[in-house]
Design a protein around this motif. Structure first.
Motif, PDB file in Angstrom:
ATOM      1  N   VAL A 198      13.621  -9.061   4.453  1.00  0.00           N
ATOM      2  CA  VAL A 198      15.193  -8.367   3.677  1.00  0.00           C
ATOM      3  C   VAL A 198      16.152  -9.214   4.945  1.00  0.00           C
ATOM      4  N   LYS A 199      16.029  -9.271   6.305  1.00  0.00           N
ATOM      5  CA  LYS A 199      16.964  -9.845   6.922  1.00  0.00           C
ATOM      6  C   LYS A 199      17.159 -11.357   6.691  1.00  0.00           C
ATOM      7  N   GLN A 200      16.154 -12.099   6.514  1.00  0.00           N
ATOM      8  CA  GLN A 200      16.345 -13.347   5.844  1.00  0.00           C
ATOM      9  C   GLN A 200      17.050 -13.630   4.403  1.00  0.00           C
ATOM     10  N   GLY A 201      17.354 -12.463   3.682  1.00  0.00           N
ATOM     11  CA  GLY A 201      17.899 -12.515   2.560  1.00  0.00           C
ATOM     12  C   GLY A 201      16.877 -13.043   1.336  1.00  0.00           C
ATOM     13  N   TRP A 202      15.612 -13.053   1.796  1.00  0.00           N
ATOM     14  CA  TRP A 202      14.770 -13.491   0.652  1.00  0.00           C
ATOM     15  C   TRP A 202      14.486 -12.370  -0.455  1.00  0.00           C
ATOM     16  N   ASN A 203      13.966 -12.645  -1.589  1.00  0.00           N
ATOM     17  CA  ASN A 203      13.697 -11.551  -2.664  1.00  0.00           C
ATOM     18  C   ASN A 203      12.214 -11.190  -2.362  1.00  0.00           C
ATOM     19  N   PRO A 204      11.978  -9.894  -2.051  1.00  0.00           N
ATOM     20  CA  PRO A 204      10.606  -9.442  -2.144  1.00  0.00           C
ATOM     21  C   PRO A 204       9.977  -9.271  -3.372  1.00  0.00           C
ATOM     22  N   ALA A 205       8.579  -9.533  -3.568  1.00  0.00           N
ATOM     23  CA  ALA A 205       7.760  -9.360  -4.926  1.00  0.00           C
ATOM     24  C   ALA A 205       6.785  -8.981  -4.239  1.00  0.00           C
ATOM     25  N   ILE A 206       5.892  -8.187  -5.096  1.00  0.00           N
ATOM     26  CA  ILE A 206       4.702  -7.786  -5.187  1.00  0.00           C
ATOM     27  C   ILE A 206       3.634  -8.555  -5.942  1.00  0.00           C
ATOM     28  N   GLU A 207       2.368  -8.901  -5.590  1.00  0.00           N
ATOM     29  CA  GLU A 207       1.387  -9.478  -6.397  1.00  0.00           C
ATOM     30  C   GLU A 207      -0.088  -9.041  -6.097  1.00  0.00           C
ATOM     31  N   HIS A 208      -0.800  -9.142  -7.095  1.00  0.00           N
ATOM     32  CA  HIS A 208      -2.210  -8.644  -6.831  1.00  0.00           C
ATOM     33  C   HIS A 208      -3.203  -9.342  -7.638  1.00  0.00           C
ATOM     34  N   THR A 209      -4.504  -9.239  -7.312  1.00  0.00           N
ATOM     35  CA  THR A 209      -5.480  -9.971  -7.980  1.00  0.00           C
ATOM     36  C   THR A 209      -6.714  -9.519  -7.500  1.00  0.00           C
ATOM     37  N   GLU A 210      -8.046  -9.616  -8.444  1.00  0.00           N
ATOM     38  CA  GLU A 210      -9.045  -9.186  -8.134  1.00  0.00           C
ATOM     39  C   GLU A 210      -9.665  -9.891  -6.832  1.00  0.00           C
ATOM     40  N   THR A 211     -10.585  -9.485  -6.252  1.00  0.00           N
ATOM     41  CA  THR A 211     -11.210  -9.928  -5.013  1.00  0.00           C
ATOM     42  C   THR A 211     -11.748 -11.184  -5.068  1.00  0.00           C
ATOM     43  N   GLU A 212     -12.555 -11.231  -6.284  1.00  0.00           N
ATOM     44  CA  GLU A 212     -13.231 -12.826  -6.224  1.00  0.00           C
ATOM     45  C   GLU A 212     -12.371 -13.765  -7.025  1.00  0.00           C
ATOM     46  N   ASN A 213     -11.186 -13.255  -7.260  1.00  0.00           N
ATOM     47  CA  ASN A 213     -10.462 -14.624  -8.056  1.00  0.00           C
ATOM     48  C   ASN A 213      -9.105 -14.704  -6.691  1.00  0.00           C
ATOM     49  N   ALA A 214      -9.127 -14.358  -5.901  1.00  0.00           N
ATOM     50  CA  ALA A 214      -8.208 -14.529  -4.715  1.00  0.00           C
ATOM     51  C   ALA A 214      -7.607 -15.882  -4.321  1.00  0.00           C
TER      52      ALA A 214
END
Length: 119
Positions: free
Chosen positions: A41-57
């Motif tokens: 946040v301090k850097q002014g970057w846009n946060p995002a959340i991503e997810h995936t199956e453990t075997e496909n990481a």
């Protein structure tokens, strides 16, 4: 100066696999994750959340959890979305990304919730 140390990991041993720089360190506690969100946040970057199956990481697409949170500066809201993603997908790895608009790249990326390792 000490010698460089090889980190033993392999595709055939799922428990040895690492994700981004922070995964070589002990798992981050909530206060440490919070500090990383504050930094994004301090850097002014846009946060995002991503997810995936453990075997496909490694070689696969990570799913976007909703849209990136453009302009979001509320650390609690960002952490709440990460927790909601983890709750909705407890078997997945969940990572936090900070998108840098100026460089048009990821300024930060770290797995903050690890799914169970499937052998």
């Amino acid at each position: 100066m000490s010698e460089m140390q090889d980190y033993e990991s392999s595709l055939s041993d799922p428990s040895s696999r690492k994700f981004e720089t922070f995964s070589y360190l002990p798992e981050m506690e909530k206060d440490r994750i919070r500090k990383q969100v504050e930094y994004i946040v301090k850097q002014g970057w846009n946060p995002a959340i991503e997810h995936t199956e453990t075997e496909n990481a490694f070689g696969h697409y990570w799913y976007m959890w909703k849209l990136p949170m453009f302009g979001e500066t509320d650390v609690d809201r960002i952490l709440g979305e990460a927790e909601a993603c983890h709750k909705a997908h407890p078997e997945h790895h969940v990572r936090l990304v900070g998108y840098d608009n100026y460089a048009q790249s990821q300024g930060a990326s770290m797995v903050i919730f690890r799914g169970p390792i499937k052998v």
